[in-house]
Design an enzyme around this catalytic site. Structure first.
Site, PDB file in Angstrom:
ATOM      1  N   ASP A 293      42.278  27.076  39.287  1.00  0.00           N
ATOM      2  CA  ASP A 293      42.830  28.421  39.262  1.00  0.00           C
ATOM      3  C   ASP A 293      43.960  28.561  40.269  1.00  0.00           C
ATOM      4  OD1 ASP A 293      41.163  28.346  41.580  1.00  0.00           O
ATOM      5  OD2 ASP A 293      39.554  29.292  40.476  1.00  0.00           O
TER       6      ASP A 293
ATOM      7  N   ASP B 149      28.332  36.398  42.846  1.00  0.00           N
ATOM      8  CA  ASP B 149      28.071  37.150  41.617  1.00  0.00           C
ATOM      9  C   ASP B 149      28.001  36.240  40.394  1.00  0.00           C
ATOM     10  OD1 ASP B 149      30.725  36.435  41.352  1.00  0.00           O
ATOM     11  OD2 ASP B 149      31.480  38.484  41.135  1.00  0.00           O
TER      12      ASP B 149
ATOM     13  N   HIS C 194      30.226  33.851  39.444  1.00  0.00           N
ATOM     14  CA  HIS C 194      31.460  33.388  38.794  1.00  0.00           C
ATOM     15  C   HIS C 194      31.730  31.920  39.134  1.00  0.00           C
ATOM     16  CE1 HIS C 194      33.479  34.551  42.708  1.00  0.00           C
ATOM     17  NE2 HIS C 194      34.148  33.437  42.443  1.00  0.00           N
TER      18      HIS C 194
ATOM     19  N   GLU D  48      35.030  36.021  36.146  1.00  0.00           N
ATOM     20  CA  GLU D  48      34.185  37.054  36.714  1.00  0.00           C
ATOM     21  C   GLU D  48      33.094  37.476  35.732  1.00  0.00           C
ATOM     22  OE1 GLU D  48      34.439  37.541  39.711  1.00  0.00           O
ATOM     23  OE2 GLU D  48      36.427  38.034  40.463  1.00  0.00           O
TER      24      GLU D  48
END
Length: 261
Positions: A67, A136, A138, A143
């Site tokens: 990314d 979370d 990801h 996400e």
């Protein structure tokens, strides 16, 4: 999915470096998928140590990043191309032209994302992909709510992710970009071997969902349950919510040494 629980990051790094060394010994022009963040740093240090000892060469390898932030200038220290060069690629004999990442400064974002997918495919796909996991759930910047069939695209970062990453921006969450380009979950799943690293109690719930929860877009990393060769390496704190932790330890201790990861 293979779950490997180790005492700490040093032992995890050694096992992952063993896998990379074995891959590059058998296939010197292998394609590596590189992750940023704190999780893989011990792995990179161990690979550098082995390179300096003459055990491993990256001269013929290729590498793709997961990314990139959107909008950071080329010389920004937190631009992921610069981060990975400082942490790893600039410390070994991996040619800089063999390292590619999504173009976070592209004017035509959809075209840049499509070109990145094409570049990975043209290289023959990723042989071994390193991954971390967010609190979370990801992976890369996919996400919660991300499509399990997603490909490289632009994503808006959640407040939680920006808070998690603020430590890299002097603790200022407002300095963390709101957008990124990221490999999609389907892109990541196309790699031949997924190697996810997680340490610390802050990752325990995400790891529990990843390994023992249902596959759900609410916990994007759970898509890895469908991968034929996925390895999850954890310390005791990250594994603390796993119901089958003792079984995972027993399985790994009984594994034939020739199998590797």
């Amino acid at each position: 999915m293979e779950v490997v629980i180790q005492p700490g990051s040093a032992q995890i790094a050694s096992l992952v470096a063993d896998a990379v060394e074995r891959l590059l010994t058998e296939t010197p022009d292998a394609v590596l998928g590189l992750a940023t963040g704190s999780s893989p740093l011990a792995v990179y240090d161990e690979l550098v140590r082995r390179h300096e000892a003459g055990r491993i060469s990256f001269a013929r390898a290729r590498a793709f990043l997961l990314d990139e932030y959107v909008g950071l200038p080329a010389d920004h220290p937190e631009r992921y191309r610069n981060v990975i060069e400082k942490a790893f690629t600039g410390r070994v004999d991996l040619p800089s032209e063999h390292v590619q990442g999504p173009d976070g400064s592209a004017q035509d974002v959809p075209a840049a994302c499509a070109a990145y997918e094409e570049a990975i495919a043209a290289a023959g796909g990723v042989d071994l992909q390193l991954l971390g996991i967010g609190s979370d759930g990801h992976i890369a910047f996919n996400e919660p709510g991300s499509s399990l069939a997603s490909r490289t695209r632009i994503k808006t970062l959640t407040r939680q992710t920006r808070q998690d990453n603020a430590r890299f921006f002097g603790g200022d969450v407002d300095a963390v970009p709101h957008h990124c380009l990221t490999q999609g979950l389907a892109t990541i799943m196309s790699a031949r071997h997924l190697v996810l690293l997680a340490t610390g109690s802050a990752k325990a719930e995400a790891v529990h969902q990843l390994v023992e929860g249902p596959v759900s877009a609410m916990w994007p990393a759970t898509v890895m349950q469908h991968h034929p060769h996925a390895t999850v390496l954890l310390d005791g704190a990250a594994a603390s919510r796993l119901q089958l932790a003792d079984y995972y330890r027993e399985v790994f201790e009984s594994k034939p040494g020739w199998q590797g990861l």
